[in-house]
Design a protein around this motif. Sequence first.
Motif, PDB file in Angstrom:
ATOM      1  N   THR A  72      39.383  42.781  47.554  1.00 12.14           N
ATOM      2  CA  THR A  72      39.265  41.351  47.266  1.00 12.14           C
ATOM      3  C   THR A  72      38.960  41.113  45.797  1.00 12.14           C
ATOM      4  O   THR A  72      39.553  40.226  45.158  1.00 12.14           O
ATOM      5  N   HIS A  77      42.162  37.860  48.080  1.00 15.33           N
ATOM      6  CA  HIS A  77      41.675  37.774  49.451  1.00 15.33           C
ATOM      7  C   HIS A  77      42.679  38.379  50.440  1.00 15.33           C
ATOM      8  O   HIS A  77      42.284  38.994  51.435  1.00 15.33           O
ATOM      9  N   GLY A  80      42.241  41.979  50.417  1.00 13.59           N
ATOM     10  CA  GLY A  80      40.975  42.296  51.063  1.00 13.59           C
ATOM     11  C   GLY A  80      41.077  42.297  52.577  1.00 13.59           C
ATOM     12  O   GLY A  80      40.570  43.203  53.247  1.00 13.59           O
ATOM     13  N   VAL A 116      35.052  40.266  52.437  1.00 14.09           N
ATOM     14  CA  VAL A 116      36.024  39.252  51.993  1.00 14.09           C
ATOM     15  C   VAL A 116      35.459  37.832  52.023  1.00 14.09           C
ATOM     16  O   VAL A 116      35.891  36.975  51.257  1.00 14.09           O
TER      17      VAL A 116
END
Length: 216
Positions: A72, A77, A80, A116
């Motif tokens: 992340t 994201h 992640g 995350v």
Amino acid sequence: MVTALFVVIGYVAGSMPWGYWLVRAFKGVDIRTQGSGNIGGTNVWRVYGWRLGLPVVLLDAAKGFAPALVATLVVSHLAGVLAGGAAMLGHWRPLFLRWQRGGKVVATCGGAFLGVAPVVGGIGAGVWIAVFLLLRYASLASILAALSAPVIAALLGEPWPVIAFAAAAAVAVVVLHRANIARLRSGTESRFKFRGQTPEGSDPSRLERLPGEPLS
């Protein structure tokens, strides 16, 4: 390319069967032949107590947390959640156990969310603890915590990969706990017993498996 590397790292990290390794190292037995036959922290804790169970829970969470957090921070994201999802997959079907059945991914999933989306992971952990302390059903606590994650993520306005990951993780946890759900509905699910309630090395969760269901 970097995202793919993190996915591979996540899977390898998730494949580390800490419940199997620690019980083998300290007790000389295969945890898959004890209790529910699961390699996760709940089964280790039930059979051998917190001194082995707690390290397994923490290590299983860490193997989801570390790759998800680093991916992340370094990429996005999306990277992640892919790394965290790969860690969950590795915990379920570990490379180091030749892809035989692993655990039910709850601790690893929780660790991935802390990596995350820490607030979502923290609230989810709070839901798990509250349900567990109130009812002492680890399975029900896991299911409700997982189902709460996509709702929490959406309410907090998390990025779409986090919301999608939360929804997918909830489905995975429910599917892997389908036998537990059947026992909860029939009233035969076993409650978690704390120290002193179950002799070490016994089969404290004989109801953890459906009749005729193999250990592995």
